[in-house]
Design an enzyme around this catalytic site. Structure first.
Site, short mmCIF file in Angstrom:
data_model
loop_
_atom_site.label_atom_id
_atom_site.label_comp_id
_atom_site.label_asym_id
_atom_site.label_seq_id
_atom_site.Cartn_x
_atom_site.Cartn_y
_atom_site.Cartn_z
N SER A 1 -19.73 -56.70 -73.12
CA SER A 1 -19.51 -56.78 -74.56
C SER A 1 -18.68 -58.03 -74.88
CB SER A 1 -18.82 -55.49 -75.02
OG SER A 1 -18.93 -55.34 -76.40
N ASP B 1 -29.32 -50.49 -75.82
CA ASP B 1 -28.22 -51.18 -76.48
C ASP B 1 -28.76 -51.94 -77.69
OD1 ASP B 1 -26.11 -52.79 -77.25
OD2 ASP B 1 -25.68 -53.56 -75.24
N HIS C 1 -24.97 -49.18 -76.00
CA HIS C 1 -24.10 -50.29 -75.61
C HIS C 1 -23.01 -49.83 -74.64
CE1 HIS C 1 -21.96 -54.01 -75.82
NE2 HIS C 1 -20.89 -53.44 -76.34
#
Lengths: 372, 203
Positions: A148, A314, A347
């Protein structure tokens, strides 16, 4: 397990110059390390945490008392094996777990920075991490990894300090924020700033903290970390501790109760102003900012061995975004591997139990170490 | 599926590749050809593979591999990035073999391609006498479950290359396990070669 350390790395006389034109000095970095640095200093792995992560990557969090956020991956005999590697995980600047950030004391005023804290960028965070790596006298990191926002820091390392990176694993990330990414962050920021307890950021010495605003910000963000499928499987339309609808605005559904819990427990460990600054840094992030929009130019000096990983479900940093990195590195003839892990966990997959993901990390890291 | 036998195929390919060259193996499976070429030809290599578990096997062997599909992901590579692109026993399973062939010779100076020869006498016999789709060691799927979409004969392949302005430089002699200069269609090969193995380049 190692304890938290805090080190002061720049001074008023030699401050850290920031992208916004201002400077920071002294800069404090709070960090944890695991394992031992070998004599050649060739076994260091730098882990970059995500938006709401911190340096407690594999040790108990001092506030929540929960195990580290990447305990699945980092530890003895795990994918990132602390018996073999010297793992470093610093809290980013702008954060709220001991590194210089809005809730720390501004040496000029002797009060918390609040909104006097300069607007920082991902690049500034990496420049600060580089000071730490220099302080530890490490000339080449065996690996830099993170998911991320952590992945953005990995990309920044590859672009800005290519000679310091032997290998890199950017996970579930992006070369810049899409309009959708920015929109979600703006929703979170507006939620914090709409809380009257936020008080234009000057809440530290008052009895009123912007917990409501921060909690709603976290709830909104949390939805983006999960997939529609995983939400459906976990909660469906199930009711929370009841058999009938309440005909009120209480948390009837399990998903409501879950999100409220996520929001409330978050405010104990996170600072609202930090949330504003870090999301801003993510929105400003564009790896091509200094290369006229050219990805090729941004990575032209990269020589590292790279593994990019994305997750099928995601939608925040989808495979298509991660593939832009792969395509660029391919075009440059860089030694790049890419794998899209099939999962319904959205995610957040990089933080969860994903055996195929662990296996890929382990395979890449072990074989790269063997070849060193 | 493999071309008669893997060791033989690897050896023939290894013999034609210049040492230290930069190669990509498309559909690299568990990376065994790449390992063989690293060992014998000292190549710089990477793979492309569609199967997740095979990708993880490659990673654990230290082989760089990208999850991808010959039909869609070769466009990502710039012209002439590699010395050799290799596509063994996959052409017949691609959606658009014509485009794939063009991409192979675009991203590399030379391409090595192998495929089952649908003109082989045993296949002709199976169709002619049994009226059944052939199943044998090189075509080991029944018609209803085969991943193969575009079968061709050695002569079909030669015709396509001509049409695409692709130069066939060499053709493998599978009996002698060597590549030989290509001298046009051969009646013997079209009937008796179970597979075609070619070295091609852009004209």
């Amino acid at each position: 397990m190692e304890e938290n350390k805090i080190v002061e790395l720049s001074s008023k006389e030699r401050p850290l110059l920031l992208d916004c034109g201002k400077s920071l000095g002294p800069v404090k970095i709070a960090y944890t390390t695991y394992g031992n640095l070998n004599e050649q200093k060739s076994n260091a792995i730098l882990i970059c945490h995500a938006l709401t992560g911190d340096q407690y990557v594999a040790s108990q969090h001092p506030i929540t008392k929960k195990e580290g956020w990447w305990s699945n991956v980092v530890g003895p005999n795990k994918s990132i094996d602390t018996n073999k590697f010297f793992v470093i995980c610093p809290n980013i600047i702008g954060g709220c777990m001991g590194s210089t950030g809005p809730k720390e004391i501004d040496p000029l005023t002797q009060k918390e920075f609040g909104l006097n804290f300069p607007v920082i960028t991902i690049s500034d965070m990496v420049k600060a991490q580089k000071l730490l790596i220099d302080y530890l006298s490490i000339e080449k990191l065996f690996c830099v990894t993170g998911g991320s926002m952590g992945g953005m820091l990995v990309l920044e390392w590859l672009s800005k300090f290519p000679e310091y990176v032997h290998s890199a694993i950017p996970i579930a990330t992006s070369v810049n924020h899409s309009a959708q990414n920015i929109a979600l962050n703006e929703l979170a920021r507006q939620s914090i700033m709409a809380d009257p307890n936020w008080q234009s950021g000057n809440y530290y010495e008052t009895d009123n903290q912007p917990t409501k605003g921060l909690s709603v910000a976290r709830m909104a963000a949390h939805i983006s970390y999960l997939s529609k499928e995983s939400l459906h499987q976990k909660f469906g339309r199930n009711l929370q501790d009841k058999n009938e609808l309440d005909y009120s605005f209480k948390a009837d559904f399990q998903i409501e109760s879950y999100l409220r819990h996520q929001g409330i427990s978050f405010v104990d460990r996170f600072d609202a102003n930090s949330y504003l600054y870090i999301t801003r840094a993510m929105d400003y992030f564009d790896i091509t900012a200094n290369s006229n929009g050219s990805l090729i130019e941004a990575f032209k000096d990269t020589k590292s061995k790279v593994l990019c990983i994305s997750f099928t479900s995601d939608w925040l940093y989808p495979t298509s975004e991660n593939k832009k990195i792969v395509k660029t590195l391919n075009a440059l003839g860089i030694d790049v591997s890419f794998l899209e892990i099939e999962t319904e966990n959205g995610h957040d997959s990089f933080l969860l139990h994903e055996p195929e993901f662990f296996d890929a990390l382990n395979g890449f890291i072990s074989s790269t170490w063997r070849e060193l | 599926m493999s071309l008669i036998n893997k060791t033989k195929e690897f050896k023939i390919i290894s013999n034609v590749i210049t040492s230290k060259s930069n190669i990509i193996d498309i559909g690299c499976s568990d990376g065994s050809l790449i390992e063989y070429l690293k060992l014998n030809n000292n190549v710089v290599a990477r793979g492309m593979e569609i199967d997740q578990s095979k990708i993880r096997t490659c990673l654990s062997k230290g082989i760089s591999v990208v999850e991808g599909d010959a039909d869609t992901d070769l466009f990502d590579y710039p012209d002439n990035l590699f010395d050799y692109s290799i596509l063994t026993y996959t052409l017949q399973a691609t959606k658009n073999p014509k485009v794939v062939l063009e991409q192979l010779v675009r991203i590399a100076s030379k391409a090595i391609v192998s495929f089952p020869n649908f003109g082989h006498w045993s296949i002709a016999t199976s169709l002619f006498f049994n009226r059944e789709m052939p199943v044998n060691s090189t075509l080991d799927y029944s018609w209803y479950e085969t991943p193969n979409l575009h079968f061709c004969t050695i002569n079909d392949f030669i015709n396509l290359c001509e049409g695409l302005s692709i130069k066939i430089e060499k053709k493998a002699d599978l009996r002698k396990s060597v590549f030989k200069e290509f001298k046009g269609k051969s009646l013997y090969d079209s009937y008796f070669s179970e597979s075609g193995l070619f070295l091609i380049s852009k004209k």
